[in-house]
Design an enzyme around this catalytic site. Structure first.
Site, mmCIF file in Angstrom:
data_model
loop_
_atom_site.group_PDB
_atom_site.id
_atom_site.type_symbol
_atom_site.label_atom_id
_atom_site.label_comp_id
_atom_site.label_asym_id
_atom_site.label_seq_id
_atom_site.Cartn_x
_atom_site.Cartn_y
_atom_site.Cartn_z
ATOM 1 N NE ARG A 174 3.816 17.164 104.890
ATOM 2 C CZ ARG A 174 2.505 17.072 105.011
ATOM 3 N NH1 ARG A 174 1.722 17.470 104.030
ATOM 4 N NH2 ARG A 174 1.986 16.561 106.088
ATOM 5 C CD GLN B 162 10.678 7.243 108.860
ATOM 6 O OE1 GLN B 162 10.332 6.198 108.317
ATOM 7 N NE2 GLN B 162 10.172 7.629 110.010
ATOM 8 C CB SER C 123 25.822 -7.439 100.808
ATOM 9 O OG SER C 123 25.065 -6.559 100.009
ATOM 10 C CG LEU D 23 27.018 -18.901 87.875
ATOM 11 C CD1 LEU D 23 28.027 -19.887 87.290
ATOM 12 C CD2 LEU D 23 27.774 -17.707 88.472
ATOM 13 C CD GLU E 20 25.288 -9.016 87.541
ATOM 14 O OE1 GLU E 20 26.474 -8.683 87.430
ATOM 15 O OE2 GLU E 20 24.410 -8.748 86.695
ATOM 16 C CB THR F 268 18.371 -11.068 84.782
ATOM 17 O OG1 THR F 268 18.477 -11.155 86.197
ATOM 18 C CG2 THR F 268 17.885 -9.677 84.393
ATOM 19 N N PRO G 203 19.156 -24.172 91.254
ATOM 20 C CG PRO G 203 17.172 -25.306 90.774
ATOM 21 C CD PRO G 203 18.464 -24.859 90.149
HETATM 22 N N1 CAA Z 1 37.471 -12.961 89.818
HETATM 23 C C1 CAA Z 1 38.300 -13.841 89.234
HETATM 24 N N2 CAA Z 1 38.488 -15.080 89.696
HETATM 25 C C2 CAA Z 1 37.798 -15.432 90.803
HETATM 26 C C3 CAA Z 1 36.929 -14.575 91.453
HETATM 27 C C4 CAA Z 1 36.769 -13.273 90.920
HETATM 28 N N3 CAA Z 1 35.951 -12.385 91.481
HETATM 29 N N4 CAA Z 1 36.386 -15.213 92.509
HETATM 30 C C5 CAA Z 1 36.909 -16.442 92.535
HETATM 31 N N5 CAA Z 1 37.765 -16.571 91.491
HETATM 32 C C6 CAA Z 1 38.569 -17.742 91.135
HETATM 33 C C7 CAA Z 1 39.572 -18.084 92.232
HETATM 34 O O1 CAA Z 1 40.766 -17.344 92.070
HETATM 35 C C8 CAA Z 1 39.758 -19.567 91.996
HETATM 36 O O2 CAA Z 1 40.587 -19.791 90.858
HETATM 37 P P1 CAA Z 1 42.069 -20.445 91.020
HETATM 38 O O3 CAA Z 1 41.870 -21.727 91.744
HETATM 39 O O4 CAA Z 1 42.519 -20.580 89.605
HETATM 40 O O5 CAA Z 1 42.842 -19.439 91.821
HETATM 41 C C9 CAA Z 1 38.382 -20.021 91.578
HETATM 42 O O6 CAA Z 1 37.717 -18.876 91.086
HETATM 43 C C10 CAA Z 1 37.569 -20.628 92.713
HETATM 44 O O7 CAA Z 1 37.504 -19.674 93.715
HETATM 45 P P2 CAA Z 1 37.519 -20.069 95.249
HETATM 46 O O8 CAA Z 1 38.486 -21.189 95.500
HETATM 47 O O9 CAA Z 1 37.704 -18.811 96.006
HETATM 48 O O10 CAA Z 1 36.040 -20.691 95.389
HETATM 49 P P3 CAA Z 1 34.987 -20.485 96.529
HETATM 50 O O11 CAA Z 1 33.872 -21.420 96.255
HETATM 51 O O12 CAA Z 1 35.611 -20.506 97.882
HETATM 52 O O13 CAA Z 1 34.484 -18.961 96.301
HETATM 53 C C11 CAA Z 1 33.006 -17.420 95.226
HETATM 54 C C12 CAA Z 1 33.984 -18.555 95.062
HETATM 55 C C13 CAA Z 1 33.773 -16.117 95.361
HETATM 56 C C14 CAA Z 1 32.117 -17.582 96.447
HETATM 57 C C15 CAA Z 1 32.171 -17.455 93.931
HETATM 58 O O14 CAA Z 1 31.498 -18.686 93.856
HETATM 59 C C16 CAA Z 1 31.164 -16.345 93.821
HETATM 60 O O15 CAA Z 1 31.508 -15.249 93.399
HETATM 61 N N6 CAA Z 1 29.896 -16.643 94.155
HETATM 62 C C17 CAA Z 1 28.814 -15.730 93.881
HETATM 63 C C18 CAA Z 1 28.169 -16.140 92.589
HETATM 64 C C19 CAA Z 1 27.440 -15.020 91.958
HETATM 65 O O16 CAA Z 1 27.886 -13.866 91.932
HETATM 66 N N7 CAA Z 1 26.314 -15.358 91.367
HETATM 67 C C20 CAA Z 1 25.563 -14.391 90.636
HETATM 68 C C21 CAA Z 1 24.637 -15.103 89.712
HETATM 69 S S1 CAA Z 1 24.536 -14.345 88.177
HETATM 70 C C22 CAA Z 1 23.375 -13.166 88.294
HETATM 71 O O17 CAA Z 1 22.912 -12.775 89.333
HETATM 72 C C23 CAA Z 1 23.067 -12.604 86.976
HETATM 73 C C24 CAA Z 1 21.749 -12.051 86.777
HETATM 74 O O18 CAA Z 1 20.894 -12.624 86.089
HETATM 75 C C25 CAA Z 1 21.485 -10.654 87.223
#
Ligand code: CAA
Length: 380
Positions: free
Chosen positions: A268, A336, A366, A125, A363, A158, A128
């Site tokens: 300890r 610590q 925070s 997902l 994922e 990952t 850059p």
């Molecule tokens: N579950 C289901 N739907 C969700 C959701 C969730 N947790 N979060 C957002 N959505 C849906 C919203 O409901 C919306 O859909 P609708 O328009 O149909 O209602 C749509 O997604 C867009 O959401 P927003 O309008 O809220 O968009 P936003 O840009 O304001 O916020 C965000 C979205 C929550 C910030 C989202 O982009 C996000 O979670 N970002 C973090 C991305 C992430 O977790 N990346 C991890 C990378 S993968 C990884 O790390 C894997 C690895 O290799 C270990």
């Protein structure tokens, strides 16, 4: 909410614990030092049913519930959080995405070998220029006859180096914003896929992380998961479950830190008595135990809600936020309590801290979890 484990859940926990103690722990320090991927361990995890734990048996999985899954991830991550994340990505992000949204053809061809550990998956997902703002996907997929052509760049993948299969998001219609994102299954050995260099990381060093370049990569049309435009929904729904997996990974680190601190503080001696008799140490141990147990309850709550097919978005984010905070706090305090010994490799607590930090980043950071929780609270 009843948190008593069933006989089956306790048996899975014990099996994961035995495997982690006998087959993961002995080589964990060396693999961390050499940033060596645990290929043999991953193979064995597959044979034992840990790589597709929640996938129904007809699609090659173990058919277990999410509670079993978090119990197993905790036990495995207690010994090596790198193995925990390799397992979590394959289970929660890749298998789940295909099982929930893929066609029977895709399940037959990809889910069966992924869930039975014959193939390894990665989830693509981040880019850059699209991290927390995951809607801003730049990777494009253009339909051309019987295939899509993908161009772009993914990063922080990952399992990227060792995976066989990528579940990948790309924009099929820019004009629709995030509703123009689609999900594909991409085989690694496809022409034009460029696996970038393995990142040299602070922690979880025996898991691999890399970039993925896509240069005119042809993906068969039938490898579209669900339908065009469903990609962001697939990614978000998949990540909700993934966040429970990372929370369980963090819990394993927190629990390992707590156990190490309790043990060391009883052994300890300072000022003629074990340091566990000092109130300064007792306060630290108490705080660590409270944070760890609170995180555990939040994780079980999220897992139970998922198993009952109730909405669990808020609970998953709360669990990840709390567990990752517990992991970092407990690892720091374990160091610590160990004093200088905590700062050297001989004792494992310095690795726990290095491994813990990433659980506050991937994922969903925070900060993103706080946004998700707040949005859900305000929506109710
Ligand atoms: N579950 C289901 N739907 C969700 C959701 C969730 N947790 N979060 C957002 N959505 C849906 C919203 O409901 C919306 O859909 P609708 O328009 O149909 O209602 C749509 O997604 C867009 O959401 P927003 O309008 O809220 O968009 P936003 O840009 O304001 O916020 C965000 C979205 C929550 C910030 C989202 O982009 C996000 O979670 N970002 C973090 C991305 C992430 O977790 N990346 C991890 C990378 S993968 C990884 O790390 C894997 C690895 O290799 C270990």
């Amino acid at each position: 909410m009843n948190f008593d484990l069933t006989e089956d859940q306790a048996a899975i926990r014990d099996a994961a614990r035995d495997f982690a103690e006998s087959e993961i722990a002995p080589s964990a320090t060396e693999r961390d030092l050499n940033a060596e991927f645990p290929s043999e361990i991953v193979k064995r995890l597959g044979e034992l049913g840990f790589m597709g734990m929640m996938v129904p048996p007809e699609w090659g999985g173990a058919g277990l519930d999410t509670v079993c899954y978090v119990l197993a991830i905790e036990e495995i991550s207690k010994k090596d959080a790198s193995v925990g994340v390799i397992m979590s990505v394959n289970n929660s992000l890749v298998c789940y995405g295909i099982e929930k949204f893929g066609s029977d053809h895709l399940k037959e061809k990809y889910l069966k070998p992924l869930a039975s550990g014959k193939l390894l998956g990665a989830f693509c997902l981040s880019e850059p220029e699209a991290g927390s703002d995951a809607t801003q996907q730049r990777t494009e997929a253009v339909l051309d006859g019987d295939h899509y052509v993908l161009n772009g760049m993914k990063n922080w993948i990952t399992n990227g180096v060792n995976a066989d299969i990528y579940l990948i998001q790309a924009m099929t219609d820019k004009s629709k914003g995030y509703k123009g994102i689609s999900t594909f299954i991409l085989e690694k050995n496809t022409e034009g896929v460029e696996v970038g260099k393995k990142e040299d990381k602070l922690g979880i060093r025996s898991s691999d992380t890399c970039t993925l370049g896509l240069n005119n990569v042809k993906v068969p049309k039938e490898n579209l998961v669900g339908s065009e435009g469903l990609g962001f929904k697939i990614a978000m729904e998949t990540l909700n479950g993934g966040r429970i997996g990372v929370a369980a990974q963090a819990l394993g680190i927190a629990q390992a830190s707590l156990e190490a601190a309790v043990k060391y503080s009883k052994e300890r001696k300072a000022f003629d008595a074990p340091i566990s008799e000092l109130q300064a140490i007792q306060f630290k141990l108490s705080e660590m135990a409270v944070l760890t147990e609170a995180a555990r309850m939040l994780i079980y709550q999220a897992a139970l809600k998922k198993d009952r097919r109730e909405k669990f978005i808020k609970e998953a984010s709360m669990a990840k936020l709390a567990a990752s905070q517990a992991a970092v706090h407990c690892a720091l305090e374990a160091i610590q309590i160990h004093g200088g010994y905590g700062y050297v490799r001989e004792y494992l607590v310095e690795r726990y801290l290095r491994d813990a930090k990433i659980t506050q980043i991937y994922e969903g950071t925070s900060e993103i979890q706080r946004i998700v929780v707040a949005r859900e609270l305000l929506r109710d």
